[in-house]
Enzyme design. Structure first.
Site, PDB file in Angstrom:
ATOM      1  N   ASP A  41       1.253  -0.966  -0.094  1.00 48.89           N
ATOM      2  CA  ASP A  41      -0.067   0.055  -0.137  1.00 48.89           C
ATOM      3  C   ASP A  41       0.608   1.185   0.210  1.00 48.89           C
ATOM      4  OD1 ASP A  41      -2.166   1.793   0.256  1.00 48.89           O
ATOM      5  OD2 ASP A  41      -2.862   0.578   2.244  1.00 48.89           O
ATOM      6  N   ASP A  42       0.771   1.696  -0.874  1.00 48.29           N
ATOM      7  CA  ASP A  42       1.411   2.974  -1.057  1.00 48.29           C
ATOM      8  C   ASP A  42       2.772   3.169  -1.471  1.00 48.29           C
ATOM      9  OD1 ASP A  42      -0.988   4.471  -0.774  1.00 48.29           O
ATOM     10  OD2 ASP A  42      -0.530   4.957   0.853  1.00 48.29           O
ATOM     11  N   CYS A  77      -5.632   5.179  -4.128  1.00 52.71           N
ATOM     12  CA  CYS A  77      -6.139   3.452  -3.385  1.00 52.71           C
ATOM     13  C   CYS A  77      -7.034   2.207  -3.710  1.00 52.71           C
ATOM     14  CB  CYS A  77      -5.967   3.204  -1.508  1.00 52.71           C
ATOM     15  SG  CYS A  77      -4.678   3.838  -0.711  1.00 52.71           S
ATOM     16  N   ASP A 310      -0.035  -0.572  -5.003  1.00 57.03           N
ATOM     17  CA  ASP A 310      -1.207  -0.366  -5.346  1.00 57.03           C
ATOM     18  C   ASP A 310      -0.924   1.413  -6.351  1.00 57.03           C
ATOM     19  OD1 ASP A 310      -0.899   0.913  -3.195  1.00 57.03           O
ATOM     20  OD2 ASP A 310      -2.804   1.273  -2.494  1.00 57.03           O
ATOM     21  N   ASN A 311      -0.304   1.841  -5.388  1.00 56.18           N
ATOM     22  CA  ASN A 311      -0.099   3.567  -6.379  1.00 56.18           C
ATOM     23  C   ASN A 311       1.727   3.880  -5.585  1.00 56.18           C
ATOM     24  OD1 ASN A 311      -2.643   4.102  -4.694  1.00 56.18           O
ATOM     25  ND2 ASN A 311      -0.727   4.580  -3.658  1.00 56.18           N
TER      26      ASN A 311
END
Length: 504
Positions: A41-42, A77, A310-311
């Site tokens: 995540d991130d 997200c 995700d990013n």
């Protein structure tokens, strides 16, 4: 628990499934392999986000292939994870942001998109499917089925309710609420995901399987495991490139950032940067333990292991303290490492791979015909298992984002007025209603990024990434207008694409 699904959704799924099976390539289907997806995540690549991942790089990247041009099609997200699940661009899956009103894990999403997500196809193909960790930011919301809703396609479900947390969270375990506190041994979410994945592998008996592990790291609140709480104690965010640089030629949201940043902003982002790395060390342990278990059970040689995020993320770039959501390389680039059957070790590949390509690749591994689905992405399995040689591949792609803002003034920053959000620290805003944009990101024949904003100015940004990889200079006002027109036309085409036309 049963899955609340409309008859219309079941009919759509049945029709799509018949097309996929009917078009399976070559008459004789390949023997399907196992699939593991580890989704952080991130986690960025551009400001050092992979530095803590020593075991991951050795066990996946060095044992397989690292893609140097992997991207999300939207840097937030829930829209990004919706793209991963559906294999579709945001303009097709219609998830705009992290809110229920923005279609994040909404009833509409559950009816129209979940029945066509990649786990559904794999489960119908005979895969045992396991999920543990963060799903979509609004998952478990009472207005969208609560914890009783188990998304279609999952044989074993351990879904986090809401957004990333490390302690004091709720899981839906196959539709049953399971609450967790703050005892490290029992509750630290990254380790719980690890332990439950190992239990699944121990009990697994019939091939093949799909396992998706979605730990909270490196998302806030950046709570490290006790053993890693003092790691990287002197580490600071990198000061190179666009760090603390005023960007006078960019969209107003970026221009409003205070530059040079306040000392309090720099102290805040440095602390966040360190803590992000600390949380990732537990993910590195997760990778080591899962790969070790696969090896112990003699499954590693028959399993594809994917590692991605995700990013991306930023920490001080263009004087924006911390967040994602922006169109720049630091927010849209993600790590992508893959190992598995037929993949030679120690490879790097330059082809642009998108998060919408993951689902099609998983279907391809399972022997399914991706071209007959609604997915916009394309399988990159041929790039993984074919000897390195020129292969037809996309030259450009679409990046989209829909901005969010509060209708009223932020009480903490009343001078800013309504329409902005994420205004911290020091009232520097990271988002706004009109931070809504669409971009063409091209890699061939020239590395360019062309973006149009949906605002009153119809603001345009254009970057020559060969000459200006840090995107310091917006050249939209100085290039030949015919180039702008050509890029505008390409953007219009991509924004209207669906399925095969997105791959053209």
């Amino acid at each position: 628990m049963g899955h609340p699904t409309s008859w219309a959704a079941l009919l759509v799924l049945s029709a799509a499934w018949q097309l996929v099976l009917g078009g399976a390539a070559g008459g004789g289907r390949r023997s399907p392999h196992n699939i593991v997806l580890i989704l952080t995540d991130d986690q960025d690549t551009e400001i050092g986000g992979m530095t803590p991942m020593k075991k991951t790089q050795a066990l996946i990247g060095q044992a397989g292939v690292s893609f140097t041009n992997a991207f999300t099609v939207t840097p937030l997200c829930c829209p990004s994870r919706s793209s991963i699940l559906s294999g579709r661009y945001p303009h097709n899956h219609l998830v705009r942001n992290n809110s229920l009103e923005g279609n994040c894990s909404s009833l509409a999403w559950q009816k129209s998109q979940e029945p066509l997500a990649f786990p559904v196809y794999l489960q119908r193909q005979g895969y045992q499917t396991f999920y543990a960790g963060k799903y979509l930011n609004q998952y478990g919301h009472p207005a969208a089925g609560g914890v009783q809703h188990v998304p279609l396609g999952w044989s074993s479900w351990n879904g986090l309710v809401g957004n990333s947390r490390y302690y004091n969270y709720t899981l839906s375990v196959n539709g049953r609420e399971e609450q967790h506190g703050q005892r490290y041994q029992d509750d630290y979410l990254t380790d719980l995901i690890t332990n439950r994945s190992l239990e699944f592998l121990q009990k697994w008996s019939h091939p093949p399987f799909l396992m998706v592990l979605a730990p909270p790291a490196a998302h806030s609140p950046w709570t490290a495991a006790p053993g890693y709480a003092t790691a990287y104690s002197t580490t600071k965010a990198p000061r190179n490139g666009s760090f603390n640089v005023h960007s006078k030629d960019k969209h107003w949201l970026v221009r409003q950032a205070r530059s040079p940043m306040a000392n309090t902003s720099i102290e805040f982002l440095d602390k966040a940067y360190r803590e992000r790395w600390q949380t990732l060390l537990s993910v590195d342990d997760l990778v080591e333990r899962v790969v070790g278990q696969l090896k112990t059970l003699d499954l590693l040689a028959s399993t594809y292991v994917f590692y991605t995020s995700d990013n991306g993320y930023h920490a001080g770039q263009f004087s924006l303290p911390i967040d994602k959501r922006q169109l720049y390389e630091f927010d849209i680039r993600v790590p992508l490492l893959v190992r598995g059957p037929g993949i030679k070790a120690n490879q790097t590949r330059p082809e642009p791979i998108l998060n919408i390509d993951l689902g099609p690749t998983f279907l391809d591994i399972a022997g399914l015909n991706v071209s007959q689905t609604a997915m916009d992405g394309q399988s990159f399995l041929p790039l993984l298992v074919t000897p390195a040689q020129p292969s037809p591949w996309r030259a450009d792609f679409l990046v989209q984002y829909t901005g969010e803002g509060y209708p009223d003034k932020d009480p903490a920053c009343p001078a800013l007025g309504p329409g902005v959000s994420q205004c911290f620290p020091d009232c520097v805003c990271e988002d706004a209603f009109n931070n809504t944009y669409a971009c063409v990101r091209a890699l061939h024949p020239h590395a360019l990024q062309y973006c149009e904003f949906a605002d009153s100015q119809a603001f345009v940004e254009l970057y020559n990434l060969t000459a200006d990889p840090q995107q310091l200079h917006n050249v939209a006002q100085s290039v030949d207008p015919t180039l702008l027109e050509a890029l505008n036309q390409r953007l219009i085409k991509l924004q209207a694409c669906a399925g095969p036309s997105c791959r053209a």
